[in-house]
Design an enzyme around this catalytic site. Structure first.
Site, PDB file in Angstrom:
ATOM      1  N   LYS A 118       0.812  -1.222   0.000  1.00 58.17           N
ATOM      2  CA  LYS A 118       0.000   0.000   0.000  1.00 58.17           C
ATOM      3  C   LYS A 118       0.845   1.272   0.000  1.00 58.17           C
ATOM      4  CE  LYS A 118      -3.754  -2.305   2.381  1.00 58.17           C
ATOM      5  NZ  LYS A 118      -5.181  -1.964   2.340  1.00 58.17           N
ATOM      6  N   GLU A 202      -5.070   8.372   6.405  1.00 57.13           N
ATOM      7  CA  GLU A 202      -5.823   8.919   5.264  1.00 57.13           C
ATOM      8  C   GLU A 202      -6.982   9.738   5.796  1.00 57.13           C
ATOM      9  OE1 GLU A 202      -7.364   5.715   2.900  1.00 57.13           O
ATOM     10  OE2 GLU A 202      -5.448   5.331   1.947  1.00 57.13           O
ATOM     11  N   HIS A 237     -16.093  -2.797   6.460  1.00 60.83           N
ATOM     12  CA  HIS A 237     -15.143  -2.619   5.343  1.00 60.83           C
ATOM     13  C   HIS A 237     -14.985  -3.861   4.476  1.00 60.83           C
ATOM     14  CE1 HIS A 237     -14.310   1.052   7.372  1.00 60.83           C
ATOM     15  NE2 HIS A 237     -13.713   0.465   8.386  1.00 60.83           N
ATOM     16  N   ARG A 293      -4.213  -9.378  -7.967  1.00 66.29           N
ATOM     17  CA  ARG A 293      -4.698 -10.770  -8.036  1.00 66.29           C
ATOM     18  C   ARG A 293      -6.098 -10.782  -8.636  1.00 66.29           C
ATOM     19  NH1 ARG A 293      -8.545 -10.057  -4.168  1.00 66.29           N
ATOM     20  NH2 ARG A 293      -7.984  -8.689  -2.458  1.00 66.29           N
TER      21      ARG A 293
HETATM   22  P1  ADP Z   1      -8.389  -3.466   2.620  1.00 63.49           P
HETATM   23  O1  ADP Z   1      -7.129  -3.570   1.828  1.00 63.49           O
HETATM   24  O2  ADP Z   1      -8.254  -3.947   4.020  1.00 63.49           O
HETATM   25  O3  ADP Z   1      -9.583  -4.008   1.889  1.00 63.49           O
HETATM   26  P2  ADP Z   1      -8.999  -0.746   1.760  1.00 63.49           P
HETATM   27  O4  ADP Z   1      -8.014   0.342   1.902  1.00 63.49           O
HETATM   28  O5  ADP Z   1      -9.175  -1.337   0.391  1.00 63.49           O
HETATM   29  O6  ADP Z   1      -8.645  -1.901   2.800  1.00 63.49           O
HETATM   30  O7  ADP Z   1     -10.408  -0.250   2.279  1.00 63.49           O
HETATM   31  C1  ADP Z   1     -11.522  -1.081   2.455  1.00 63.49           C
HETATM   32  C2  ADP Z   1     -12.768  -0.248   2.654  1.00 63.49           C
HETATM   33  O8  ADP Z   1     -12.636   0.600   3.801  1.00 63.49           O
HETATM   34  C3  ADP Z   1     -13.080   0.717   1.519  1.00 63.49           C
HETATM   35  O9  ADP Z   1     -13.787   0.102   0.467  1.00 63.49           O
HETATM   36  C4  ADP Z   1     -13.905   1.774   2.220  1.00 63.49           C
HETATM   37  O10 ADP Z   1     -15.238   1.349   2.433  1.00 63.49           O
HETATM   38  C5  ADP Z   1     -13.234   1.867   3.572  1.00 63.49           C
HETATM   39  N1  ADP Z   1     -12.192   2.918   3.546  1.00 63.49           N
HETATM   40  C6  ADP Z   1     -10.865   2.733   3.407  1.00 63.49           C
HETATM   41  N2  ADP Z   1     -10.216   3.907   3.406  1.00 63.49           N
HETATM   42  C7  ADP Z   1     -11.149   4.868   3.529  1.00 63.49           C
HETATM   43  C8  ADP Z   1     -11.113   6.301   3.589  1.00 63.49           C
HETATM   44  N3  ADP Z   1      -9.977   6.982   3.517  1.00 63.49           N
HETATM   45  N4  ADP Z   1     -12.297   6.960   3.722  1.00 63.49           N
HETATM   46  C9  ADP Z   1     -13.471   6.292   3.790  1.00 63.49           C
HETATM   47  N5  ADP Z   1     -13.557   4.962   3.752  1.00 63.49           N
HETATM   48  C10 ADP Z   1     -12.427   4.246   3.622  1.00 63.49           C
END
Ligand code: ADP
Length: 495
Positions: A118, A202, A237, A293
């Site tokens: 990331k 973030e 999430h 993936r």
């Molecule tokens: P992972 O890799 O654990 O799946 P992600 O970064 O892809 O984590 O985030 C998963 C979910 O969490 C996103 O689809 C969203 O719903 C929420 N999320 C992540 N970052 C943010 C953010 N900065 N603001 C709002 N929601 C977020």
């Protein structure tokens, strides 16, 4: 080009079955690398060969690089498909496969390091001026520095584990007074769950939609995007319902987001299937991460485009898949996927384990089922409780929603509780139907467990009474029920 003849599958459940089917169609043998808890599963029955690589504990089997590679080599495989989850985004695993002379069906270990990590992904995107969520991903991890950065970004801020995934390892800071505790606990949890205490920050977007683009780079490295999916329906999430294409994108947004997705993939010298995730809020889009993936929700893309991503991955890995420049890809109709979990929707989703009784997925035009377990198999507590993915396609979104509701209503899963009633409630919700839902849809409308239908409670009472009577050798089934309120008439009324 090296023709692949035997693929080792470093995974389990429905994705293992999905890979077996693709291999069968290509005339390729399969070897299932499984734990000793996964003998009574569909993938075990369908694979050409099976090799037990360890016990149920994932660290000793599905997450054990050496065991997977030794298993693949012992079975005479020439390639490894990692599926999703487990080792699928582990650059060391891809590298060890490459070193052992096994073709890794996916991107190179180098591309996984650049894009799958990331923090390194954010650095790459920043250099190319691609749109990122405002935040901090610096090396200095002292709590004081992180606190200053939280203030700079402005609340609310989300703290994420750099090595995290699957929706885990995130903390939301809403008030400054909680910031220190939340950062420290995020660091501690990141260390114990992912082996690294590194976190990043973030800005938390309150009204965002989760939109992602399927990308694919062929054997020559030519990258295209295969349109978008909307995955805003999430619990903690984690995605539950996904669709292709997103109901939220204008043609212009779709074109611009697709371009960014292809740019980042090309920068990482990507090969094979991947997903570029975005958050979309107030017409602005921000890169979230890249999943290097195959994605759980890949079938909805396959349905609207009429393609087979797993076969494309295998052919790309053996150097024989090249996009035809004359190909025009236009998504047709609408596809929805629901993840069916073994859990009790009336108790807030507590996992439900046990032996499956009758399981029936109703046949019908453009209904597709991806599942790893059937009647007689046992859902254990060792792994993810997903039993199946139900996927439908129809001419447009409203019809696809109606088809999904009908399909779920007609599905039968006995032996464990499932989230099917919960999925049906979501699909019927006006906000879902309008397509306007954000990632906070579930917490806004479904924070509480579903209310159990009254009939269920009544039937449970009768069943308990009957069981008690039978055990004590007392009244018969018929006489144990108050004749004036027949459970059967009441039960059928509720269906
Ligand atoms: P992972 O890799 O654990 O799946 P992600 O970064 O892809 O984590 O985030 C998963 C979910 O969490 C996103 O689809 C969203 O719903 C929420 N999320 C992540 N970052 C943010 C953010 N900065 N603001 C709002 N929601 C977020």
């Amino acid at each position: 080009m090296k023709q692949i003849r035997r693929v080792a599958i470093a995974n389990r459940g429905e994705v293992a079955v999905r890979i077996i089917r693709a291999c069968e169609e290509l005339g390729i043998e399969t070897v299932l690398l499984h734990s000793d808890a996964d003998i009574q599963t569909r993938a075990y029955r369908l694979a050409t060969k099976t090799i037990c690589i360890g016990p149920a504990t994932t660290a000793l089997s599905y997450l054990n690089i050496e065991a997977n590679i030794n298993g693949a080599l012992a079975a005479g495989a020439d390639a490894v498909h990692p599926g999703f989850g487990f080792l699928s985004e582990n650059a060391d695993f891809a590298e060890q496969c490459e070193k052992a002379g096994l073709i890794f069906i996916g991107p190179s270990s180098d591309a996984i390091r650049k894009l799958g990590d990331k923090v390194s992904f954010k650095n790459l995107a920043k250099k190319a001026n691609l749109p990122l969520i405002p935040g901090y991903e610096g090396e200095n991890q002292s709590v004081d520095v992180l606190l200053t950065e939280v203030e700079k970004i402005g609340l609310p801020v989300i703290v994420k584990a750099a090595a995290g995934g699957g929706g885990r390892g995130m903390k939301l800071i809403r008030v400054m007074a909680d910031a220190k505790d939340l950062i420290e606990s995020a660091q501690r949890e990141a260390k114990s769950a992912f082996g690294s205490s590194t976190v990043f920050l973030e800005k938390y977007l309150e009204q965002a939609k989760h939109i992602e683009f399927q990308i694919f780079a062929d054997s020559t490295g030519h990258v295209v995007h295969l349109f978008d999916r909307e995955c805003s329906v999430q619990r903690r999430h984690q995605k539950i319902i996904e669709e292709a294409t997103s109901p939220s994108l204008t043609d212009d947004l779709r074109r611009r987001m697709g371009e960014v997705a292809c740019t980042i993939a090309a920068l990482g010298k990507y090969k094979s299937a991947g997903t570029v995730e975005f958050l979309l809020q107030d017409g602005q889009f921000y890169l979230l991460e890249v999943n290097t993936r195959l994605q759980v929700e890949h079938p909805v893309t396959e349905e609207v485009l009429g393609i087979d991503l797993v076969k494309m991955q295998i052919l790309t890995a053996q150097g024989s898949f090249v996009f035809d420049s004359k190909d025009v890809r236009i998504p047709r109709g609408h596809s929805i996927e629901c993840r069916v979990y073994a859990e009790n929707p009336y108790l807030g989703g507590v996992p439900s384990t046990g032996k499956l009784g009758l399981v029936q997925w109703p046949e019908g035009p453009r209904r597709r089922y991806e599942y790893g377990f059937e009647s007689g198999d046992t859902i254990t507590s060792h792994y993810d409780p997903m039993i199946a993915k139900v996927i439908v396609w129809d001419e447009n979104r409203p019809r696809a929603i109606q088809k999904m509701i009908r399909t779920l209503k007609d599905s039968t899963v006995f032996g464990v509780d499932t989230n099917i009633p919960y999925l049906i409630e979501i699909l019927n919700h006006p906000e879902f139907q309008s397509g306007k839902m954000t990632t906070r849809f579930i917490e806004t409308y479904f924070a509480e467990a579903l209310k159990a239908p009254a009939e269920d409670a009544q039937i449970k009472k009768w069943a308990q009474q009957i069981y008690k009577n039978l055990k004590s050798g007392g009244a018969t089934v018929a006489s144990s029920v108050n004749e004036s309120i027949s459970p059967w008439s009441s039960f059928w009324r509720g269906v």
